[in-house]
Design a protein around this motif. Structure first.
Motif, mmCIF file in Angstrom:
data_model
loop_
_atom_site.group_PDB
_atom_site.id
_atom_site.type_symbol
_atom_site.label_atom_id
_atom_site.label_comp_id
_atom_site.label_asym_id
_atom_site.label_seq_id
_atom_site.Cartn_x
_atom_site.Cartn_y
_atom_site.Cartn_z
ATOM 1 N N MET A 191 -4.280 19.505 53.306
ATOM 2 C CA MET A 191 -3.060 19.415 54.095
ATOM 3 C C MET A 191 -3.312 19.975 55.478
ATOM 4 O O MET A 191 -4.319 20.648 55.728
ATOM 5 N N THR A 192 -2.376 19.686 56.383
ATOM 6 C CA THR A 192 -2.430 20.182 57.756
ATOM 7 C C THR A 192 -1.166 20.950 58.072
ATOM 8 O O THR A 192 -0.054 20.447 57.857
ATOM 9 N N GLY A 239 -13.080 27.678 54.939
ATOM 10 C CA GLY A 239 -12.091 26.861 54.247
ATOM 11 C C GLY A 239 -11.066 26.232 55.165
ATOM 12 O O GLY A 239 -10.185 25.505 54.692
ATOM 13 N N TYR A 240 -11.172 26.500 56.462
ATOM 14 C CA TYR A 240 -10.193 26.005 57.443
ATOM 15 C C TYR A 240 -10.902 25.286 58.595
ATOM 16 O O TYR A 240 -11.970 25.713 59.029
ATOM 17 N N ASN A 241 -10.261 24.219 59.080
ATOM 18 C CA ASN A 241 -10.734 23.543 60.286
ATOM 19 C C ASN A 241 -9.619 23.478 61.315
ATOM 20 O O ASN A 241 -8.429 23.399 60.943
ATOM 21 N N VAL A 242 -9.983 23.474 62.585
ATOM 22 C CA VAL A 242 -9.005 23.321 63.657
ATOM 23 C C VAL A 242 -9.553 22.363 64.706
ATOM 24 O O VAL A 242 -10.757 22.127 64.782
ATOM 25 N N LEU A 279 -3.876 23.300 61.914
ATOM 26 C CA LEU A 279 -4.814 23.975 61.015
ATOM 27 C C LEU A 279 -4.967 23.128 59.758
ATOM 28 O O LEU A 279 -3.972 22.821 59.100
ATOM 29 N N ARG A 280 -6.209 22.758 59.414
ATOM 30 C CA ARG A 280 -6.444 21.891 58.262
ATOM 31 C C ARG A 280 -7.117 22.652 57.119
ATOM 32 O O ARG A 280 -8.089 23.368 57.348
ATOM 33 N N LEU A 281 -6.558 22.450 55.929
ATOM 34 C CA LEU A 281 -7.197 22.919 54.710
ATOM 35 C C LEU A 281 -7.776 21.678 54.038
ATOM 36 O O LEU A 281 -7.037 20.781 53.639
ATOM 37 N N LEU A 282 -9.089 21.602 53.933
ATOM 38 C CA LEU A 282 -9.725 20.386 53.428
ATOM 39 C C LEU A 282 -9.666 20.292 51.908
ATOM 40 O O LEU A 282 -9.505 19.214 51.349
ATOM 41 N N SER A 327 -7.164 31.172 46.564
ATOM 42 C CA SER A 327 -7.377 32.293 47.499
ATOM 43 C C SER A 327 -6.745 32.036 48.864
ATOM 44 O O SER A 327 -6.643 32.961 49.688
ATOM 45 N N GLN A 328 -6.334 30.796 49.119
ATOM 46 C CA GLN A 328 -5.694 30.465 50.384
ATOM 47 C C GLN A 328 -4.160 30.581 50.316
ATOM 48 O O GLN A 328 -3.478 30.299 51.301
#
Lengths: 109, 113
Positions: free
Chosen positions: B19-20, B63-66, B76-79, B84-85
């Motif tokens: 999700m983003t 665990g995160y991309n931007v 902020l993207r969670l792939l 734990s997030q």
């Protein structure tokens, strides 16, 4: 990185009492902010105070940058002052805002 | 001015879903950042950006991309979400030079089952 320590971790006050919260930091800073996180989780800006003294109503803050600490004063506390107070700093030459672990304040009627 | 806005306010995901989280600001701030807040702790920096096309890692980036394609937006993207997030996520923005007071959005409460 820069370290931020806040004290006390918990504080319980009777309505009408005064309090002082402390923030110590480990290195030079070019930004210091105090926030109030209310019981609904919202972060509210209280002061932007990298040095000097400011006052806003019943709240005031003082930062002594040369001695690496800041104080937040709350006078005549009210139940609406309850929540967590965070100190956050940005070190010189850094973009990152580093938070302390906060002081949890409970004001009881 | 709306300040810093975040969507959604609440989200529940299953492990492995993506999700983003959206963040936008209308103050023409160069600096934007994402934090997570776990119970009993202060905020920890995930990623930050000092302008469109420029991003960097904070304290807890795994665990995160931007990305930052515009000045206003910083998603902020969670792939592949993990338990734990589970946390509350805050977006913030500020100017860069001089008076650089940071302003925070209302937060997104994320639960990963």
């Amino acid at each position: 990185g820069i370290q931020v320590e806040q004290s006390p971790p918990d504080l319980i006050l009777q309505e009408g009492a005064n309090s002082t919260l402390r923030c110590n930091f480990s290195d030079s800073v070019n930004n210091l902010q105090w926030f109030h996180q209310n019981p609904w989780g919202q972060l509210i800006n209280l002061f932007y105070i990298p040095s000097g003294t400011k006052q806003n109503g019943r709240l005031s803050a003082t930062t002594v940058a040369t001695e690496r600490y800041s104080l937040l004063y709350i006078s005549s506390s009210q139940t609406t002052d309850s929540g967590v107070y965070f100190c956050a700093v940005r070190g010189a030459g850094s973009y990152q805002l580093t938070f302390g672990k906060g002081t949890k304040l409970s004001v009881i009627p | 001015n709306a300040g810093v806005t975040q969507t959604p306010k609440f989200q529940v995901l299953k492990t492995g879903q993506s999700m983003t989280l959206q963040c936008a600001q209308d103050m023409n701030h160069e600096y934007m950042s994402w934090y997570r807040q776990d119970p009993g702790m202060g905020l920890r920096l995930i990623h930050y950006s000092v302008g469109a096309g420029i991003t960097d890692q904070g304290e807890v980036p795994n665990g995160y991309n931007v990305s930052r394609s515009t000045t206003e937006d910083f998603p902020l993207r969670l792939l592949s979400a993990a338990p734990s997030q589970t946390s509350v996520y805050f977006c913030a923005s500020s100017g860069l030079a001089g008076f650089n007071e940071q302003f925070f959005g209302p937060g997104t409460r994320l639960t990963v089952l």
